[in-house]
Design a protein around this motif. Structure first.
Motif, mmCIF file in Angstrom:
data_model
loop_
_atom_site.group_PDB
_atom_site.id
_atom_site.type_symbol
_atom_site.label_atom_id
_atom_site.label_comp_id
_atom_site.label_asym_id
_atom_site.label_seq_id
_atom_site.Cartn_x
_atom_site.Cartn_y
_atom_site.Cartn_z
ATOM 1 N N ALA A 188 0.837 -1.196 0.000
ATOM 2 C CA ALA A 188 0.000 0.000 0.000
ATOM 3 C C ALA A 188 0.878 1.254 0.000
ATOM 4 C CB ALA A 188 -0.921 -0.004 1.213
ATOM 5 N N SER A 189 0.566 2.186 -0.890
ATOM 6 C CA SER A 189 1.377 3.395 -1.016
ATOM 7 C C SER A 189 0.572 4.491 -1.695
ATOM 8 C CB SER A 189 2.659 3.097 -1.818
ATOM 9 O OG SER A 189 2.348 2.497 -3.063
ATOM 10 N N SER A 190 1.141 5.691 -1.732
ATOM 11 C CA SER A 190 0.475 6.852 -2.317
ATOM 12 C C SER A 190 0.666 6.878 -3.827
ATOM 13 C CB SER A 190 1.028 8.132 -1.688
ATOM 14 O OG SER A 190 2.424 8.233 -1.952
ATOM 15 N N SER A 191 0.050 7.880 -4.476
ATOM 16 C CA SER A 191 0.043 7.955 -5.950
ATOM 17 C C SER A 191 0.387 9.372 -6.406
ATOM 18 C CB SER A 191 -1.344 7.593 -6.492
ATOM 19 O OG SER A 191 -1.838 6.404 -5.918
ATOM 20 N N ARG A 192 1.290 9.455 -7.405
ATOM 21 C CA ARG A 192 1.602 10.753 -8.017
ATOM 22 C C ARG A 192 2.171 10.510 -9.410
ATOM 23 N NH1 ARG A 192 6.039 14.555 -7.882
ATOM 24 N NH2 ARG A 192 7.242 13.188 -6.494
ATOM 25 N N VAL A 193 1.884 11.424 -10.345
ATOM 26 C CA VAL A 193 2.399 11.344 -11.704
ATOM 27 C C VAL A 193 3.052 12.667 -12.068
ATOM 28 C CG1 VAL A 193 1.836 11.021 -14.143
ATOM 29 C CG2 VAL A 193 0.648 9.675 -12.410
ATOM 30 N N SER A 194 4.166 12.598 -12.764
ATOM 31 C CA SER A 194 4.852 13.795 -13.239
ATOM 32 C C SER A 194 5.165 13.614 -14.720
ATOM 33 C CB SER A 194 6.149 14.019 -12.454
ATOM 34 O OG SER A 194 6.842 15.152 -12.941
ATOM 35 N N CYS A 195 4.880 14.643 -15.536
ATOM 36 C CA CYS A 195 5.147 14.588 -16.974
ATOM 37 C C CYS A 195 5.861 15.851 -17.427
ATOM 38 C CB CYS A 195 3.851 14.429 -17.770
ATOM 39 S SG CYS A 195 3.051 12.822 -17.586
ATOM 40 N N GLY A 196 6.687 15.715 -18.436
ATOM 41 C CA GLY A 196 7.389 16.872 -18.969
ATOM 42 C C GLY A 196 7.809 16.635 -20.404
ATOM 43 N N ILE A 197 8.473 17.625 -20.977
ATOM 44 C CA ILE A 197 8.966 17.570 -22.351
ATOM 45 C C ILE A 197 10.477 17.734 -22.320
ATOM 46 C CG2 ILE A 197 8.864 18.647 -24.630
ATOM 47 C CD1 ILE A 197 6.073 19.662 -23.909
ATOM 48 N N ASN A 198 11.194 16.871 -23.058
ATOM 49 C CA ASN A 198 12.655 16.930 -23.132
ATOM 50 C C ASN A 198 13.293 16.889 -21.744
ATOM 51 O OD1 ASN A 198 12.552 17.146 -25.957
ATOM 52 N ND2 ASN A 198 12.312 19.373 -25.839
ATOM 53 N N ASP A 199 12.780 15.947 -20.920
ATOM 54 C CA ASP A 199 13.332 15.694 -19.581
ATOM 55 C C ASP A 199 13.172 16.864 -18.616
ATOM 56 O OD1 ASP A 199 14.168 13.124 -20.335
ATOM 57 O OD2 ASP A 199 16.044 13.907 -21.144
ATOM 58 N N LEU A 246 -2.215 19.158 -20.409
ATOM 59 C CA LEU A 246 -1.191 18.838 -21.394
ATOM 60 C C LEU A 246 -1.507 19.483 -22.742
ATOM 61 C CD1 LEU A 246 -0.788 15.025 -20.596
ATOM 62 C CD2 LEU A 246 0.400 16.971 -19.547
ATOM 63 N N THR A 247 -0.504 19.562 -23.597
ATOM 64 C CA THR A 247 -0.669 20.151 -24.925
ATOM 65 C C THR A 247 -1.012 19.053 -25.930
ATOM 66 O OG1 THR A 247 0.955 21.857 -24.388
ATOM 67 C CG2 THR A 247 0.466 21.497 -26.724
ATOM 68 N N PRO A 248 -2.012 19.272 -26.785
ATOM 69 C CA PRO A 248 -2.356 18.252 -27.785
ATOM 70 C C PRO A 248 -1.200 17.924 -28.725
ATOM 71 C CG PRO A 248 -4.103 19.889 -27.614
ATOM 72 C CD PRO A 248 -2.934 20.428 -26.836
ATOM 73 N N THR A 249 -1.195 16.688 -29.233
ATOM 74 C CA THR A 249 -0.223 16.214 -30.222
ATOM 75 C C THR A 249 1.213 16.468 -29.763
ATOM 76 O OG1 THR A 249 -1.862 17.046 -31.812
ATOM 77 C CG2 THR A 249 0.092 16.024 -32.717
ATOM 78 N N THR A 250 1.493 16.149 -28.527
ATOM 79 C CA THR A 250 2.816 16.399 -27.951
ATOM 80 C C THR A 250 3.312 15.136 -27.256
ATOM 81 O OG1 THR A 250 2.269 18.733 -27.599
ATOM 82 C CG2 THR A 250 4.129 17.847 -26.354
ATOM 83 N N GLU A 251 4.591 14.844 -27.421
ATOM 84 C CA GLU A 251 5.185 13.699 -26.740
ATOM 85 C C GLU A 251 5.669 14.126 -25.349
ATOM 86 O OE1 GLU A 251 8.157 10.148 -27.964
ATOM 87 O OE2 GLU A 251 9.079 12.141 -27.908
ATOM 88 N N TYR A 252 5.234 13.396 -24.334
ATOM 89 C CA TYR A 252 5.625 13.668 -22.952
ATOM 90 C C TYR A 252 6.428 12.505 -22.392
ATOM 91 C CZ TYR A 252 2.611 17.769 -22.579
ATOM 92 O OH TYR A 252 2.040 19.010 -22.741
ATOM 93 N N GLN A 253 7.396 12.843 -21.535
ATOM 94 C CA GLN A 253 8.091 11.837 -20.745
ATOM 95 C C GLN A 253 7.521 11.886 -19.326
ATOM 96 O OE1 GLN A 253 10.451 14.366 -22.285
ATOM 97 N NE2 GLN A 253 9.993 13.202 -24.130
ATOM 98 N N CYS A 254 7.062 10.741 -18.850
ATOM 99 C CA CYS A 254 6.359 10.701 -17.565
ATOM 100 C C CYS A 254 6.975 9.671 -16.624
ATOM 101 C CB CYS A 254 4.879 10.365 -17.770
ATOM 102 S SG CYS A 254 3.991 11.516 -18.833
ATOM 103 N N SER A 255 6.756 9.866 -15.344
ATOM 104 C CA SER A 255 7.126 8.902 -14.314
ATOM 105 C C SER A 255 6.019 8.869 -13.273
ATOM 106 C CB SER A 255 8.448 9.275 -13.634
ATOM 107 O OG SER A 255 9.530 9.198 -14.529
ATOM 108 N N THR A 274 10.514 18.619 -16.203
ATOM 109 C CA THR A 274 9.197 18.407 -15.605
ATOM 110 C C THR A 274 8.345 19.659 -15.755
ATOM 111 O OG1 THR A 274 10.055 16.828 -14.009
ATOM 112 C CG2 THR A 274 7.952 17.869 -13.486
ATOM 113 N N GLU A 275 7.163 19.492 -16.292
ATOM 114 C CA GLU A 275 6.267 20.628 -16.505
ATOM 115 C C GLU A 275 5.027 20.549 -15.627
ATOM 116 O OE1 GLU A 275 5.326 21.187 -20.598
ATOM 117 O OE2 GLU A 275 7.267 22.085 -21.038
ATOM 118 N N ILE A 276 4.482 19.349 -15.474
ATOM 119 C CA ILE A 276 3.239 19.191 -14.724
ATOM 120 C C ILE A 276 3.385 18.022 -13.760
ATOM 121 C CG2 ILE A 276 0.759 18.716 -14.868
ATOM 122 C CD1 ILE A 276 0.774 19.930 -17.652
#
Length: 211
Positions: free
Chosen positions: A104-115, A140-149, A117-119
């Motif tokens: 059992a643990s908490s939840s969080r997501v982070s996404c960004g562009i070109n490494d 997020l921005t449409p038609t954009t590739e994001y790197q997420c963790s 972090t934006e959101i």
């Protein structure tokens, strides 16, 4: 594991708990044959917790001996959760990210562009913590590739971070406004409209009844 010796052959038993009232019992072992050197393992304990225990030994004649109350402290949990099974549903301006953890643990997501972090979402599922996680990350921005963790923290504060995964948001669907028919003939018509972004133009065959 608790070990002890007795001066005559006897059975083995431990009462234990977080107070001197105990509340848990190992059950009786080493009854046939009885032993002089005793060893019992107690499992399913909480981490970083003080436990009280006492030993009970019964010999072949039924005489029972009790040890004094003693304590031990379990080791702290230093192992982070294990994150598996990450899936992502993509939309125009959002991802819905799901994953599982082995505790059992908490939840969080982070996404960004070109490494970069934006959101980052706020941390959720802290009370209670969960094993099955689902987080929506918006803006997020449409038609954009994001790197997420994804990030998960267990009750002892150990944080797990997934590897980076990439995902494209979906194309933006133009919003149609100001639809008009400025010219209508006997065998044709002209239709005009506006879109909120640059887009191609196409009219599918339709049936219209004009006065």
């Amino acid at each position: 594991t608790i070990t002890w010796n007795t001066n005559k052959a006897a059975s083995s038993r431990i009462q234990y708990g977080t107070t001197s009232s105990y509340g848990s019992d190992s059950g009786v072992a080493d009854t046939s044959p009885m032993v002089l050197s005793h060893s019992m393992q107690i499992s399913s304990l909480s981490t970083a917790t003080t436990y009280h225990f006492r030993i009970i030994a019964v010999d072949a004649s039924g005489a029972t001996a009790y040890s004094l109350d003693s304590t031990f402290v379990t080791a702290p949990d230093t192992t982070p959760p294990v994150i598996t099974g990450i899936t992502t549903n993509a939309y125009m301006t959002a991802f819905i990210v799901s994953w599982t953890t082995d505790e059992a643990s908490s939840s969080r997501v982070s996404c960004g562009i070109n490494d970069v972090t934006e959101i980052t979402t706020t941390t959720t599922n802290t009370n209670p913590r969960v094993i099955s996680h689902q987080v929506t990350i918006n803006g997020l921005t449409p038609t954009t590739e994001y790197q997420c963790s994804v990030y998960s923290i267990d009750a002892s504060g150990n944080q797990a971070i997934s590897g980076i995964f990439t995902k494209f948001t979906m194309n933006h669907i133009p919003d149609l406004t100001n639809i008009a028919f400025p010219d209508i003939g006997t065998t044709y018509f002209v239709v005009t409209w506006d879109t909120d972004i640059l887009a191609s133009s196409k009219v599918r065959s339709i049936n219209l009844l004009f006065p």
